[in-house]
Design a protein around this motif. Structure first.
Motif, PDB file in Angstrom:
ATOM      1  N   SER A 115       1.883  23.643   8.762  1.00  0.00           N
ATOM      2  CA  SER A 115       1.650  22.758   9.907  1.00  0.00           C
ATOM      3  C   SER A 115       2.901  21.978  10.286  1.00  0.00           C
ATOM      4  O   SER A 115       3.224  21.832  11.457  1.00  0.00           O
ATOM      5  CB  SER A 115       0.530  21.767   9.602  1.00  0.00           C
ATOM      6  OG  SER A 115      -0.703  22.414   9.556  1.00  0.00           O
ATOM      7  N   GLN A 116       3.597  21.460   9.292  1.00  0.00           N
ATOM      8  CA  GLN A 116       4.779  20.640   9.560  1.00  0.00           C
ATOM      9  C   GLN A 116       5.960  21.461  10.075  1.00  0.00           C
ATOM     10  O   GLN A 116       6.851  20.916  10.702  1.00  0.00           O
ATOM     11  CB  GLN A 116       5.196  19.884   8.302  1.00  0.00           C
ATOM     12  CG  GLN A 116       4.245  18.771   7.949  1.00  0.00           C
ATOM     13  CD  GLN A 116       4.628  18.059   6.663  1.00  0.00           C
ATOM     14  OE1 GLN A 116       5.170  18.660   5.740  1.00  0.00           O
ATOM     15  NE2 GLN A 116       4.317  16.767   6.597  1.00  0.00           N
ATOM     16  N   ASN A 117       5.963  22.750   9.802  1.00  0.00           N
ATOM     17  CA  ASN A 117       7.115  23.590  10.161  1.00  0.00           C
ATOM     18  C   ASN A 117       6.757  24.666  11.177  1.00  0.00           C
ATOM     19  O   ASN A 117       7.338  25.759  11.171  1.00  0.00           O
ATOM     20  CB  ASN A 117       7.701  24.234   8.897  1.00  0.00           C
ATOM     21  CG  ASN A 117       8.189  23.195   7.912  1.00  0.00           C
ATOM     22  OD1 ASN A 117       8.909  22.275   8.286  1.00  0.00           O
ATOM     23  ND2 ASN A 117       7.776  23.318   6.672  1.00  0.00           N
ATOM     24  N   ASP A 118       5.798  24.373  12.053  1.00  0.00           N
ATOM     25  CA  ASP A 118       5.409  25.288  13.119  1.00  0.00           C
ATOM     26  C   ASP A 118       5.130  26.704  12.621  1.00  0.00           C
ATOM     27  O   ASP A 118       5.623  27.693  13.163  1.00  0.00           O
ATOM     28  CB  ASP A 118       6.474  25.324  14.221  1.00  0.00           C
ATOM     29  CG  ASP A 118       6.615  23.996  14.930  1.00  0.00           C
ATOM     30  OD1 ASP A 118       5.588  23.328  15.122  1.00  0.00           O
ATOM     31  OD2 ASP A 118       7.751  23.635  15.291  1.00  0.00           O
TER      32      ASP A 118
ATOM     33  N   ARG B  40      -0.119  22.383   4.647  1.00  0.00           N
ATOM     34  CA  ARG B  40       0.681  21.246   5.151  1.00  0.00           C
ATOM     35  C   ARG B  40       2.076  21.712   5.544  1.00  0.00           C
ATOM     36  O   ARG B  40       2.575  21.368   6.610  1.00  0.00           O
ATOM     37  CB  ARG B  40       0.758  20.144   4.105  1.00  0.00           C
ATOM     38  CG  ARG B  40       1.551  18.911   4.572  1.00  0.00           C
ATOM     39  CD  ARG B  40       1.792  17.934   3.441  1.00  0.00           C
ATOM     40  NE  ARG B  40       2.422  18.529   2.280  1.00  0.00           N
ATOM     41  CZ  ARG B  40       3.734  18.835   2.204  1.00  0.00           C
ATOM     42  NH1 ARG B  40       4.528  18.612   3.216  1.00  0.00           N
ATOM     43  NH2 ARG B  40       4.228  19.370   1.107  1.00  0.00           N
ATOM     44  N   GLN B  41       2.693  22.520   4.679  1.00  0.00           N
ATOM     45  CA  GLN B  41       4.029  23.033   4.993  1.00  0.00           C
ATOM     46  C   GLN B  41       4.015  23.863   6.266  1.00  0.00           C
ATOM     47  O   GLN B  41       4.903  23.732   7.113  1.00  0.00           O
ATOM     48  CB  GLN B  41       4.576  23.880   3.839  1.00  0.00           C
ATOM     49  CG  GLN B  41       4.963  23.087   2.623  1.00  0.00           C
ATOM     50  CD  GLN B  41       5.417  23.998   1.498  1.00  0.00           C
ATOM     51  OE1 GLN B  41       4.874  25.080   1.289  1.00  0.00           O
ATOM     52  NE2 GLN B  41       6.413  23.555   0.761  1.00  0.00           N
TER      53      GLN B  41
ATOM     54  N   ILE C  24      -2.457  17.566  10.242  1.00  0.00           N
ATOM     55  CA  ILE C  24      -1.649  17.275   9.054  1.00  0.00           C
ATOM     56  C   ILE C  24      -2.248  16.093   8.287  1.00  0.00           C
ATOM     57  O   ILE C  24      -2.320  16.124   7.053  1.00  0.00           O
ATOM     58  CB  ILE C  24      -0.179  17.002   9.440  1.00  0.00           C
ATOM     59  CG1 ILE C  24       0.468  18.291   9.958  1.00  0.00           C
ATOM     60  CG2 ILE C  24       0.600  16.450   8.256  1.00  0.00           C
ATOM     61  CD1 ILE C  24       1.867  18.122  10.493  1.00  0.00           C
ATOM     62  N   ASP C  25      -2.712  15.068   9.008  1.00  0.00           N
ATOM     63  CA  ASP C  25      -3.318  13.913   8.345  1.00  0.00           C
ATOM     64  C   ASP C  25      -4.576  14.296   7.566  1.00  0.00           C
ATOM     65  O   ASP C  25      -4.797  13.815   6.447  1.00  0.00           O
ATOM     66  CB  ASP C  25      -3.648  12.818   9.357  1.00  0.00           C
ATOM     67  CG  ASP C  25      -2.407  12.133   9.893  1.00  0.00           C
ATOM     68  OD1 ASP C  25      -1.357  12.167   9.210  1.00  0.00           O
ATOM     69  OD2 ASP C  25      -2.480  11.559  11.002  1.00  0.00           O
TER      70      ASP C  25
END
Length: 175
Positions: free
Chosen positions: A166-169, A163-164, A99-100
């Motif tokens: 990755s952040q939300n599995d 990103r979305q 994510i970074d």
């Protein structure tokens, strides 16, 4: 070749496809290359299969969201679903980067975006005229810059989607 025979008819047709590529694979490959509504009969010809086989596989690809169908036209027409392809690209980015790393890439892309917006005095690359100059080199440079600018906008969209995911599995919105 009978109406239901999915195998290519000639040696020349067989050479266009890798040995062992089945009918579904050939229709899939052709469908990914179709950028405007195309009759299933033309797709069948390009995929070296019968129209019935092509239509069957195109319907399956429609159900999967890979292609879109216009059933109102005769014969039915199909085109690739660019949204599906973007989702697939974003999923790959999400799998390959943290994510970074994604956030850092978006920040760098946004800096480039700002530079283009300042250079051309607009936030819309389609509003920029490339032919207002008589100098061929200047026209070419502007065309290249606008193309790169549009590419940056697309990349930002892909990385934001990644990103979305990755952040939300793997989901677009939190579960």
């Amino acid at each position: 070749m009978s109406e239901f025979d999915p195998a290519p008819e000639s040696d020349a047709a067989q050479r266009r496809w890798q040995e062992g590529t089945d009918t579904f694979g050939r229709v899939y490959d052709v469908a990914l290359g179709v950028t405007s509504p195309t009759a299933y009969t033309e797709i069948a010809e390009l995929a070296d299969c019968s129209p019935n086989a092509a239509k069957k596989h195109l319907e399956r690809l429609t159900e999967m969201g890979i292609v879109r169908t216009d059933h109102d036209s005769r014969p039915a027409q199909y085109e690739r679903n660019d949204g599906y392809l973007e989702w697939q690209e974003a999923s790959q980015i999400a799998d390959e980067l943290s994510i970074d790393e994604i956030i850092d890439r978006v920040a760098a892309l946004e800096e480039q975006l700002t530079e283009y917006e300042e250079q051309f005095g607009t936030t819309d690359p389609t509003a920029v005229s490339v032919v207002e100059h008589d100098d061929h080199e200047m026209v070419h440079e502007r065309m290249t810059a606008i193309s790169e600018w549009q590419g940056i906008i697309r990349e930002i969209r892909l990385y934001e989607l990644a990103r979305q995911l990755s952040q939300n599995d793997g989901h677009l919105i939190p579960a």
